[in-house]
Design an enzyme around this catalytic site. Structure first.
Site, short mmCIF file in Angstrom:
data_model
loop_
_atom_site.label_atom_id
_atom_site.label_comp_id
_atom_site.label_asym_id
_atom_site.label_seq_id
_atom_site.Cartn_x
_atom_site.Cartn_y
_atom_site.Cartn_z
N ASP A 122 0.81 -1.23 0.00
CA ASP A 122 0.00 0.00 0.00
C ASP A 122 0.84 1.27 0.00
O ASP A 122 0.41 2.30 0.52
CB ASP A 122 -0.95 0.05 1.22
CG ASP A 122 -1.76 -1.22 1.35
OD1 ASP A 122 -2.26 -1.69 0.32
OD2 ASP A 122 -1.88 -1.75 2.47
N LYS A 181 2.19 2.24 -4.96
CA LYS A 181 2.92 1.75 -6.13
C LYS A 181 2.14 1.95 -7.42
O LYS A 181 2.71 2.24 -8.46
CB LYS A 181 3.26 0.27 -5.98
CG LYS A 181 4.32 -0.01 -4.94
CD LYS A 181 4.67 -1.48 -4.89
CE LYS A 181 3.53 -2.34 -4.44
NZ LYS A 181 3.13 -2.14 -3.04
N GLY A 182 0.80 1.81 -7.33
CA GLY A 182 -0.03 1.92 -8.54
C GLY A 182 0.18 3.24 -9.23
O GLY A 182 0.48 3.30 -10.42
N ALA A 234 -3.32 -7.84 -4.17
CA ALA A 234 -2.81 -6.49 -4.35
C ALA A 234 -3.96 -5.54 -4.68
O ALA A 234 -5.00 -5.96 -5.17
CB ALA A 234 -1.80 -6.48 -5.49
N GLY A 235 -3.76 -4.27 -4.39
CA GLY A 235 -4.76 -3.28 -4.76
C GLY A 235 -4.06 -1.99 -5.12
O GLY A 235 -3.35 -1.42 -4.31
N HIS A 236 -4.19 -1.58 -6.38
CA HIS A 236 -3.50 -0.37 -6.82
C HIS A 236 -4.52 0.65 -7.31
O HIS A 236 -5.39 0.33 -8.12
CB HIS A 236 -2.53 -0.70 -7.96
CG HIS A 236 -1.41 -1.60 -7.53
ND1 HIS A 236 -0.69 -2.38 -8.38
CD2 HIS A 236 -0.89 -1.83 -6.31
CE1 HIS A 236 0.22 -3.05 -7.71
NE2 HIS A 236 0.12 -2.73 -6.45
N THR A 256 -5.79 -11.65 2.97
CA THR A 256 -6.87 -10.98 2.24
C THR A 256 -8.00 -11.97 1.93
O THR A 256 -9.02 -11.59 1.36
CB THR A 256 -6.34 -10.39 0.93
OG1 THR A 256 -5.75 -11.47 0.18
CG2 THR A 256 -5.32 -9.30 1.18
N ARG A 316 3.49 -29.21 -6.43
CA ARG A 316 3.44 -29.71 -7.82
C ARG A 316 2.12 -30.35 -8.22
O ARG A 316 2.07 -31.32 -8.97
CB ARG A 316 4.63 -30.64 -8.09
CG ARG A 316 5.92 -29.87 -8.11
CD ARG A 316 7.09 -30.61 -7.63
NE ARG A 316 6.95 -31.01 -6.23
CZ ARG A 316 7.83 -31.76 -5.62
NH1 ARG A 316 8.88 -32.22 -6.25
NH2 ARG A 316 7.65 -32.07 -4.35
N GLN A 338 2.57 -6.03 -3.33
CA GLN A 338 2.81 -6.03 -1.87
C GLN A 338 4.08 -5.21 -1.56
O GLN A 338 4.42 -4.33 -2.33
CB GLN A 338 2.89 -7.45 -1.29
CG GLN A 338 1.57 -8.19 -1.28
CD GLN A 338 1.21 -8.83 -2.59
OE1 GLN A 338 2.03 -9.50 -3.19
NE2 GLN A 338 0.00 -8.63 -3.05
N THR A 361 -8.26 -3.62 -1.34
CA THR A 361 -8.79 -4.96 -1.62
C THR A 361 -9.84 -5.37 -0.60
O THR A 361 -10.87 -5.93 -0.95
CB THR A 361 -7.63 -5.98 -1.65
OG1 THR A 361 -6.72 -5.58 -2.66
CG2 THR A 361 -8.10 -7.39 -1.94
N GLY A 399 -10.96 -3.23 2.24
CA GLY A 399 -11.65 -2.14 2.93
C GLY A 399 -11.30 -2.04 4.41
O GLY A 399 -11.83 -1.19 5.12
N GLY A 410 -0.50 14.32 -3.56
CA GLY A 410 -1.95 14.26 -3.80
C GLY A 410 -2.24 13.04 -4.62
O GLY A 410 -1.32 12.35 -5.09
P1 IMP Z 1 -2.28 -12.87 1.61
O1 IMP Z 1 -1.32 -12.31 0.61
O2 IMP Z 1 -3.72 -12.61 1.27
O3 IMP Z 1 -2.00 -14.30 1.92
O4 IMP Z 1 -2.06 -12.07 2.99
C1 IMP Z 1 -0.85 -12.18 3.75
C2 IMP Z 1 -0.52 -10.84 4.40
O5 IMP Z 1 -0.16 -9.90 3.39
C3 IMP Z 1 -1.68 -10.20 5.17
O6 IMP Z 1 -1.15 -9.46 6.26
C4 IMP Z 1 -2.27 -9.21 4.16
O7 IMP Z 1 -2.94 -8.15 4.78
C5 IMP Z 1 -1.00 -8.74 3.47
N1 IMP Z 1 -1.21 -8.27 2.10
C6 IMP Z 1 -1.37 -9.02 0.99
N2 IMP Z 1 -1.48 -8.24 -0.10
C7 IMP Z 1 -1.36 -6.98 0.32
C8 IMP Z 1 -1.35 -5.71 -0.36
O8 IMP Z 1 -1.43 -5.61 -1.58
N3 IMP Z 1 -1.22 -4.62 0.43
C9 IMP Z 1 -1.07 -4.71 1.78
N4 IMP Z 1 -1.04 -5.86 2.45
C10 IMP Z 1 -1.20 -6.99 1.72
#
Ligand code: IMP
Length: 431
Positions: free
Chosen positions: A13, A16-17, A39-41, A130, A144, A225, A305, A307, A422
């Protein structure tokens, strides 16, 4: 040397996006090499806000090709929805512009159920994932028995494999986690039908990217991430299941080790985290509420992703320096500087007290248990009242802001080359 990498310095967070969107101006290929729709961008262009989970944010520029490398795990439903949303916004997403590796892995609804069941079973010790099935999909990959995107091109064989996957997952869900059984027949039909809609985008991405590099094309690789969530270098076990550092580009895209021109470390001007795990500089007071925002703006500190409200704190320079070294960062992109406006004093962590000793760099490899024993040692610098949001020139930045930037640079030993003030695309000050 046409490769650049944009990598998060914190727990994800970092913005990066929007950084990748800007850095994509002069590249032909924007590539993701790890993770999935965890991920959420967010990228803001004019009055349009794009929230992307899988497709690299650089695809918003018409001249780029977006690549999803073999290191990813893909949930077809999210990916297809993202393709549709972008197309509806007038952005061309076609097999010419979006390449999905034939060696990426698929996430199924059963992976998501397993992720959620595993978290529930962990109770108070849960990772705070997530819930997107990331861990279970990577588990299948390493044991595998994963489902690779390339296999969906052989439809009958693929269907058989998907069915077997649901049978195995059902066993885990019902016997091990005591969850309701899934409908294997329906899920197999629905999942194969959905996944097959991706067929036209699936390509031998490694071969294509290697050819692009040979012909001198510029590539920007976008890590998902952040470094502190890396499976090896992060705060294990409170991490994600992929390689989130610059090292991941080689195995996650299928290219040989070669010089990387720029490694751009992206960090907020303060610290945030979602999910569980250590966070030495975390705040719980009025400053935390100030930094987090109320949630009424898309840029407030609530997960793109999930909220979930993000945990917030002062910038941790010990961890920032660690992330810089782990990734070989050559420059920093500092985001959300405008959010600090209005604070009387700004604190920064420049050392830890650990077991009665002061340490200025980690004497362990990220482990959460070791990090829990670290207490932050703070220094402070004056804050500023100025609204930075309309500043576009480095020379217009107030001296107090420049002092804060210099503290970061002096501690970390790399230059800050860009600062965002901003959420709009142009709210970035280049040095
Ligand atoms: P997972 O990737 O859903 O297995 O989550 C593992 C850890 O990574 C948790 O603490 C999530 O909140 C964190 N996490 C996964 N993706 C992101 C992201 O894009 N931004 C921030 N935290 C993330």
């Amino acid at each position: 040397m046409p490769i650049s990498v944009a990598v998060g310095m914190q727990w994800g967070d970092e913005g990066k996006g929007r950084a990748v969107d800007l850095l994509s101006e002069n590249v032909e290929i924007v590539a993701r090499f790890n993770g999935g729709d965890n991920a959420g961008h967010t990228v803001t262009v004019g009055d349009k806000i794009f929230k992307l989970h899988v497709i690299p944010s650089g695809i918003i520029h018409a001249h780029t090709i977006g690549v999803l490398g073999n290191g990813l795990v893909l949930y077809p439903g999210t990916l297809l929805q993202e393709i549709k949303t972008l197309q509806e916004a007038g952005i061309e997403i076609s097999p010419k512009r979006l390449w999905i590796s034939d060696a990426a892995h698929l996430i199924t609804p059963a992976h998501r159920l397993l992720d959620q069941a595993q978290e529930a079973a962990l109770g108070k010790s849960s990772i705070g994932t997530t819930g997107r099935g990331i861990g279970p999909a990577y588990m299948d990959k390493s044991s595998r028995r994963g489902l690779r995107t390339g296999e969906l091109l052989q439809s009958e064989e693929f269907k058989k494999k998907v069915r077997q996957h649901f049978i195995d997952a059902n066993e885990m869900l019902t016997v091990y986690y005591h969850q309701p059984a899934i409908d294997i027949q329906t899920m197999t039909e629905e999942f194969t039908a959905l996944a097959s809609q991706l067929a036209a985008y699936i390509k031998p991405v490694g071969t294509l990217v290697r050819a692009a590099l040979k012909s001198g094309k510029n590539i920007l690789a976008e890590a998902a991430q952040g470094t502190l969530l890396d499976l090896d270098q992060g705060t294990y076990p409170f991490v994600t299941s992929s390689c989130t550092t610059s090292a991941g580009i080689f195995s996650g895209l299928g290219i040989g080790i070669q010089p990387v021109e720029r490694v751009i470390g992206i960090t907020k001007a303060f610290q945030t985290r979602v999910g569980s795990g250590p966070f030495p500089t975390e705040l719980f007071d009025a400053t935390a509420t100030f930094l987090r925002g109320s949630g009424s703006n898309p840029w407030d500190e609530f997960g793109t992703t999930t909220g979930r409200p993000r945990r917030v704190g002062w910038i941790d320079l010990v961890l920032l320096k660690y992330a810089i070294e782990v990734n070989g960062v050559t420059e920093l992109f500092l985001t959300k500087m405008d959010i600090l406006s209005g604070l009387e004093t700004i604190k920064y962590c420049s050392a830890y007290q650990k077991d009665g000793k002061t340490i200025c760099e980690l004497d362990f490899s990220g482990s959460a248990t070791e990090m829990e024993r670290c207490l932050p040692v703070y220094q402070s610098t004056p804050g500023w009242k100025d609204d930075l949001r309309l500043i576009r020139k480095w020379s217009d930045l107030p001296n107090v802001v420049l002092d804060y930037i210099k503290i970061i640079e002096d501690f970390c030993g790399v230059p800050v080359t860009q600062v965002s003030v901003g959420s709009e695309r142009n709210a970035v000050i280049k040095r």
